[in-house]
Write an enzyme that holds these catalytic residues in place. Sequence first.
Site, PDB file in Angstrom:
ATOM      1  N   ASP A 204      56.623  53.948   2.928  1.00 15.67           N
ATOM      2  CA  ASP A 204      57.079  52.631   2.497  1.00 15.67           C
ATOM      3  C   ASP A 204      56.903  52.478   0.998  1.00 15.67           C
ATOM      4  OD1 ASP A 204      54.461  51.891   1.913  1.00 15.67           O
ATOM      5  OD2 ASP A 204      54.264  50.472   3.553  1.00 15.67           O
ATOM      6  N   LYS A 226      60.472  48.203   2.270  1.00 15.28           N
ATOM      7  CA  LYS A 226      60.849  46.802   2.427  1.00 15.28           C
ATOM      8  C   LYS A 226      60.627  46.143   1.065  1.00 15.28           C
ATOM      9  CE  LYS A 226      59.709  46.155   7.336  1.00 15.28           C
ATOM     10  NZ  LYS A 226      59.274  47.505   7.692  1.00 15.28           N
TER      11      LYS A 226
END
Length: 468
Positions: A204, A226
């Site tokens: 991530d 994200k």
Amino acid sequence: MAGTDHAPYLLALRLAGRRVTIIGGGTVAARRVPALLDSGADVVIISPELSPQLAEFAAAGRIRWTQRGYAPGDCAGAWLVGACTSDPDVNSAVADEADAAGIWCVRADDAAASRAWTPASGTAGDVRVGVLSGEPRHSAEVRDAIVGGLASGAITPGVMSRGGTQRPRLRGSVALVGGGPGDPGLITVRGRELLGEADVVITDRLAPRSLLAELPPDVEIVDAAKVPRGAAVAQEHINALLVEHARAGRFVVRLKGGDSFVFGRGGEEILACLRAGIAVTVVPGVSSAVAVPAAAGVPLTHRGIAQEFHVVSAHVAPDDERSAVDWRALAASSATLVLMMATEHLQAVADTLIRHGRHARTPVSAISDGTLPSQRTINARLDTVARDCARAGLRPPAVVVVGEVVTISEQISELCGGLAGTPPWGTFVPRSGQQSTEQVIPAARGSGPGGEGGSGGSPPTSGAVRHE
């Protein structure tokens, strides 16, 4: 090898259920016993006294203790003996008795006179490393280099392990690895070791990306970032990827920033894997909630100031129906507040805390890019922090600390002539000539019904704005 004319024969002992007698109960014995217990040995200690750690083991029933000095015959029935007293004559007598009975004895005070040596040992995953050199300090240094190399990937079986000849138990499984707050040096040894074993890494945005450059070229890297108010990979898609790759027989590492189980959706991912019949290893990470403030010199608790802290997600505004945070209770408490993902809604959060009782002048510290070379710290007040952060262009990821503990970071800064302006963060050096015998007095808090969180006392000490 020092102390012998012949090289020693290396041998691993499987001691589960076997008696190991240790003569002596001091610090030397205390260093040997934990590894013996890990091996499943039945440890008997003969000594008039025990060190605090050994006394705890005895109280818990993990070892047997005979409270007296050594006596002839004490080695009988043992598979291994340790002569660990501070008296060389006693150790010599123990070693002589063991030798005469055909029992291996490790003499802690004299390697040259010892029939058996204990190697400098360490563990990297399922690999046990033992080093003998004849000089304990050198052995430990070599041991550390090997274990560290295995953990970091500098020493790796590489393609062999991913091909299945080295660690087949990893195939078809998933590891949720917390990568720590950002600095690649703050990932755990276990986490780095498993990263080096991966066939697939699903990473991530906040994971320590520089570690990915160290992986072999055949490792597949999947970016599942994200981005706040930007592109994002749906969590359901990430769950499906974990299951898909594991079912294909690959070892999958889900690499996340901080700790996977602290606002990292690790719970959702482990449930998805287990429901699909996939085994999961969870490797805790150093949470940004505590590591980032520490790197900026902000203690979350401090004697006389704060006995508790609360970690809160502020990714939605306090008045948003999706918010499950009891802001009224947090405002009324004197606890330190650690706000994660709060940058976008910082003004609304500050207004809500003030409205429900936190003093407007409560010190606040906002730290962005914690532990990275780009780390910045802004100290302000609760009623000005949103404005100050906006003016400074402070962007996520950021950790915001609300509470009197921020004044301690200001004392640290004063002693250091300002917090360090360059990495490594978390290193604080007193300015030249700095020497004080003054006692650090905790910052005064409001008294009476209002206290820090109410309106009835003196306002907290205000923090100045600071940019590093």
